[in-house]
Scaffold this motif. Structure first.
Motif, PDB file in Angstrom:
ATOM      1  N   ALA A  58       0.843  -1.189   0.000  1.00  0.00           N
ATOM      2  CA  ALA A  58       0.000   0.000   0.000  1.00  0.00           C
ATOM      3  C   ALA A  58       0.880   1.242   0.000  1.00  0.00           C
ATOM      4  O   ALA A  58       1.762   1.382   0.845  1.00  0.00           O
ATOM      5  CB  ALA A  58      -0.920  -0.001   1.223  1.00  0.00           C
ATOM      6  N   TRP A  60       1.049   5.436   0.178  1.00  0.00           N
ATOM      7  CA  TRP A  60       0.290   6.602   0.609  1.00  0.00           C
ATOM      8  C   TRP A  60       0.306   7.668  -0.485  1.00  0.00           C
ATOM      9  O   TRP A  60       1.363   8.055  -0.966  1.00  0.00           O
ATOM     10  CB  TRP A  60       0.895   7.159   1.893  1.00  0.00           C
ATOM     11  CG  TRP A  60       0.355   8.477   2.355  1.00  0.00           C
ATOM     12  CD1 TRP A  60       0.989   9.684   2.336  1.00  0.00           C
ATOM     13  CD2 TRP A  60      -0.938   8.712   2.913  1.00  0.00           C
ATOM     14  NE1 TRP A  60       0.180  10.663   2.843  1.00  0.00           N
ATOM     15  CE2 TRP A  60      -1.015  10.092   3.212  1.00  0.00           C
ATOM     16  CE3 TRP A  60      -2.037   7.899   3.186  1.00  0.00           C
ATOM     17  CZ2 TRP A  60      -2.147  10.663   3.771  1.00  0.00           C
ATOM     18  CZ3 TRP A  60      -3.165   8.473   3.745  1.00  0.00           C
ATOM     19  CH2 TRP A  60      -3.214   9.837   4.032  1.00  0.00           C
ATOM     20  N   ASN A  70      -8.539   5.712   5.787  1.00  0.00           N
ATOM     21  CA  ASN A  70      -9.310   6.085   4.605  1.00  0.00           C
ATOM     22  C   ASN A  70      -8.673   5.411   3.391  1.00  0.00           C
ATOM     23  O   ASN A  70      -7.632   5.842   2.891  1.00  0.00           O
ATOM     24  CB  ASN A  70      -9.329   7.598   4.424  1.00  0.00           C
ATOM     25  CG  ASN A  70     -10.239   8.034   3.276  1.00  0.00           C
ATOM     26  OD1 ASN A  70     -10.610   7.233   2.415  1.00  0.00           O
ATOM     27  ND2 ASN A  70     -10.589   9.306   3.261  1.00  0.00           N
ATOM     28  N   ALA A  71      -9.282   4.335   2.910  1.00  0.00           N
ATOM     29  CA  ALA A  71      -8.698   3.538   1.831  1.00  0.00           C
ATOM     30  C   ALA A  71      -8.502   4.343   0.557  1.00  0.00           C
ATOM     31  O   ALA A  71      -7.604   4.037  -0.252  1.00  0.00           O
ATOM     32  CB  ALA A  71      -9.574   2.322   1.545  1.00  0.00           C
ATOM     33  N   ALA A  72      -9.295   5.397   0.342  1.00  0.00           N
ATOM     34  CA  ALA A  72      -9.200   6.196  -0.874  1.00  0.00           C
ATOM     35  C   ALA A  72      -7.882   6.954  -0.967  1.00  0.00           C
ATOM     36  O   ALA A  72      -7.519   7.439  -2.047  1.00  0.00           O
ATOM     37  CB  ALA A  72     -10.372   7.179  -0.940  1.00  0.00           C
ATOM     38  N   GLN A  73      -7.147   7.062   0.144  1.00  0.00           N
ATOM     39  CA  GLN A  73      -5.893   7.807   0.149  1.00  0.00           C
ATOM     40  C   GLN A  73      -4.664   6.913   0.040  1.00  0.00           C
ATOM     41  O   GLN A  73      -3.538   7.349   0.259  1.00  0.00           O
ATOM     42  CB  GLN A  73      -5.825   8.677   1.404  1.00  0.00           C
ATOM     43  CG  GLN A  73      -6.950   9.701   1.395  1.00  0.00           C
ATOM     44  CD  GLN A  73      -7.017  10.527   2.654  1.00  0.00           C
ATOM     45  OE1 GLN A  73      -7.157  11.738   2.602  1.00  0.00           O
ATOM     46  NE2 GLN A  73      -6.921   9.880   3.800  1.00  0.00           N
ATOM     47  N   TRP A  74      -4.919   5.653  -0.282  1.00  0.00           N
ATOM     48  CA  TRP A  74      -3.855   4.691  -0.540  1.00  0.00           C
ATOM     49  C   TRP A  74      -4.026   4.143  -1.951  1.00  0.00           C
ATOM     50  O   TRP A  74      -5.110   4.175  -2.515  1.00  0.00           O
ATOM     51  CB  TRP A  74      -3.901   3.526   0.452  1.00  0.00           C
ATOM     52  CG  TRP A  74      -3.703   3.908   1.874  1.00  0.00           C
ATOM     53  CD1 TRP A  74      -4.658   4.303   2.764  1.00  0.00           C
ATOM     54  CD2 TRP A  74      -2.455   3.971   2.579  1.00  0.00           C
ATOM     55  NE1 TRP A  74      -4.099   4.599   3.981  1.00  0.00           N
ATOM     56  CE2 TRP A  74      -2.742   4.400   3.897  1.00  0.00           C
ATOM     57  CE3 TRP A  74      -1.140   3.696   2.230  1.00  0.00           C
ATOM     58  CZ2 TRP A  74      -1.758   4.559   4.860  1.00  0.00           C
ATOM     59  CZ3 TRP A  74      -0.155   3.849   3.185  1.00  0.00           C
ATOM     60  CH2 TRP A  74      -0.462   4.280   4.482  1.00  0.00           C
ATOM     61  N   THR A  75      -2.943   3.668  -2.522  1.00  0.00           N
ATOM     62  CA  THR A  75      -3.042   2.964  -3.784  1.00  0.00           C
ATOM     63  C   THR A  75      -2.427   1.578  -3.624  1.00  0.00           C
ATOM     64  O   THR A  75      -1.327   1.459  -3.086  1.00  0.00           O
ATOM     65  CB  THR A  75      -2.357   3.735  -4.936  1.00  0.00           C
ATOM     66  OG1 THR A  75      -2.534   2.994  -6.148  1.00  0.00           O
ATOM     67  CG2 THR A  75      -0.876   3.976  -4.661  1.00  0.00           C
ATOM     68  N   PRO A  76      -3.155   0.524  -4.029  1.00  0.00           N
ATOM     69  CA  PRO A  76      -4.523   0.573  -4.561  1.00  0.00           C
ATOM     70  C   PRO A  76      -5.523   1.033  -3.511  1.00  0.00           C
ATOM     71  O   PRO A  76      -5.254   0.965  -2.318  1.00  0.00           O
ATOM     72  CB  PRO A  76      -4.773  -0.873  -4.972  1.00  0.00           C
ATOM     73  CG  PRO A  76      -3.879  -1.678  -4.093  1.00  0.00           C
ATOM     74  CD  PRO A  76      -2.642  -0.869  -3.885  1.00  0.00           C
ATOM     75  N   THR A  77      -6.692   1.483  -3.975  1.00  0.00           N
ATOM     76  CA  THR A  77      -7.660   2.149  -3.101  1.00  0.00           C
ATOM     77  C   THR A  77      -8.721   1.203  -2.551  1.00  0.00           C
ATOM     78  O   THR A  77      -9.762   1.653  -2.071  1.00  0.00           O
ATOM     79  CB  THR A  77      -8.361   3.279  -3.867  1.00  0.00           C
ATOM     80  OG1 THR A  77      -9.016   2.714  -5.022  1.00  0.00           O
ATOM     81  CG2 THR A  77      -7.366   4.334  -4.296  1.00  0.00           C
ATOM     82  N   THR A  78      -8.466  -0.084  -2.597  1.00  0.00           N
ATOM     83  CA  THR A  78      -9.478  -1.040  -2.135  1.00  0.00           C
ATOM     84  C   THR A  78      -9.525  -1.180  -0.626  1.00  0.00           C
ATOM     85  O   THR A  78     -10.558  -1.558  -0.068  1.00  0.00           O
ATOM     86  CB  THR A  78      -9.233  -2.411  -2.757  1.00  0.00           C
ATOM     87  OG1 THR A  78      -7.871  -2.816  -2.487  1.00  0.00           O
ATOM     88  CG2 THR A  78      -9.451  -2.368  -4.267  1.00  0.00           C
ATOM     89  N   TYR A  80      -7.237   0.061   3.345  1.00  0.00           N
ATOM     90  CA  TYR A  80      -6.097   0.706   3.996  1.00  0.00           C
ATOM     91  C   TYR A  80      -5.227  -0.367   4.658  1.00  0.00           C
ATOM     92  O   TYR A  80      -5.708  -1.451   4.998  1.00  0.00           O
ATOM     93  CB  TYR A  80      -6.557   1.747   5.016  1.00  0.00           C
ATOM     94  CG  TYR A  80      -7.266   1.185   6.219  1.00  0.00           C
ATOM     95  CD1 TYR A  80      -6.561   0.849   7.365  1.00  0.00           C
ATOM     96  CD2 TYR A  80      -8.647   0.990   6.214  1.00  0.00           C
ATOM     97  CE1 TYR A  80      -7.207   0.318   8.482  1.00  0.00           C
ATOM     98  CE2 TYR A  80      -9.294   0.480   7.321  1.00  0.00           C
ATOM     99  CZ  TYR A  80      -8.573   0.146   8.448  1.00  0.00           C
ATOM    100  OH  TYR A  80      -9.211  -0.377   9.550  1.00  0.00           O
TER     101      TYR A  80
END
Length: 299
Positions: A58, A60, A70-78, A80
């Motif tokens: 993951a 950041w 907040n999973a949306a702020q990591w890539t991939p976004t699926t 955290y």
């Protein structure tokens, strides 16, 4: 006696006792086989068999509310990063690069490898556990830790060169260091405000570098229950923090010399190699069990 076709017909077409027994035995065998298979699958699920585990990386990227969970702020976004989700044996390696916004640790989490290449992590009392040996690296911004909380390094951290005016630890973080730890910075390894570093029993912390290295400032505390060594280079290292060498602790001045100028309380051992100097500054208390030895100088 074997039943003939005529006998079966006379019995109304019903199967014989022998045939009935064989059919019942077959049914029992099938049930037993299915039971064994079901038990094996259940055991694998409950025990977290490695066959069901996955490791994710993951990275950041920040933005939004900057919260760790907040999973949306990591890539991939699926999802955290936090070991044990979505599957009980799933694990995470984490990458944090410079340039992204400050990451706010808003719950206690555990990860495997932790690659920190710049940026900052803020905390308000949670624990970040890193299970495998990891690198706290150099980039344009190396504040690393702000706020208060706990970093548990179960297999050691390697602190790479930091900017001289940007300390890696601010405020009141506590670092619990196990395994092999080191700092290779030439400009200083800084701990501001009320940070605490606990070098655990059996752990090592090796100070390296080409120029004078300062572990500062006086309000921080280092508790050594492992082995703290100044090695590799010929320049002197100064520890401005209070430094407490505990009963299982060993401090080694093997190259370049070591100055402990923040005082401390000691019940462990100090050794000074020939050609080196161990300097005590401030107020030092030597309790029963403390010793200083070696062919070097003590000042």
């Amino acid at each position: 006696m074997t039943e003939t076709a005529d006998q079966r017909q006379r019995n109304g077409g019903f199967e014989s006792k022998r045939d009935h027994g064989r059919r019942e035995q077959g049914v029992r065998t099938m049930k037993e086989t299915l039971g064994v298979l079901a038990a094996a699958v259940l055991a694998a699920i409950l025990c977290g068999s490695s066959a069901w585990a996955a490791t994710y990386t993951a990275t950041w990227v920040g933005g939004g509310d900057n919260l760790w969970n907040n999973a949306a702020q990591w890539t991939p976004t699926t999802r955290y990063p936090n070991n044990g989700q979505p599957g009980g044996s799933d694990t995470y390696d984490v990458v944090i690069n410079g340039g992204a916004s400050t990451l706010a640790l808003n719950q206690s989490v555990a990860v495997e490898v932790f690659y920190f290449n710049g940026g900052s992590i803020s905390n308000t009392g949670y624990t970040l556990t890193v299970n495998q040996h990891s690198v706290i690296g150099a980039a344009s911004d190396n504040t690393f830790l702000t706020g208060s909380g706990t970093l548990v390094a179960d297999d050691g951290l390697d602190f790479r060169p930091m900017l001289d005016n940007n300390p890696p630890i601010r405020s009141s973080w506590t670092l619990n260091l196990s395994g092999a730890n080191s700092t290779t910075g030439d400009l200083g390894w800084y701990m501001r405000n009320t940070g605490t570093v606990n070098i655990q029993s059996g752990a090592t912390f090796e100070v390296r570098g080409d120029s004078s290295l300062t572990i500062a400032d006086a309000s921080g505390i280092i508790n050594n229950a492992g082995t703290f060594s100044r090695t590799t280079k010929t320049t002197e290292t100064e520890v401005q923090n209070q430094f407490n060498n505990q009963s299982t602790g060993l401090v080694e001045a093997t190259s370049g010399g070591l100055k402990l100028t923040g005082g401390g309380t000691h019940s462990g051992d100090f050794t000074v190699a020939a050609g080196n100097t161990l300097t005590f500054g401030g107020t030092h208390t030597f309790n029963s069990g403390a010793s200083v030895s070696g062919a070097g100088n003590v000042a």
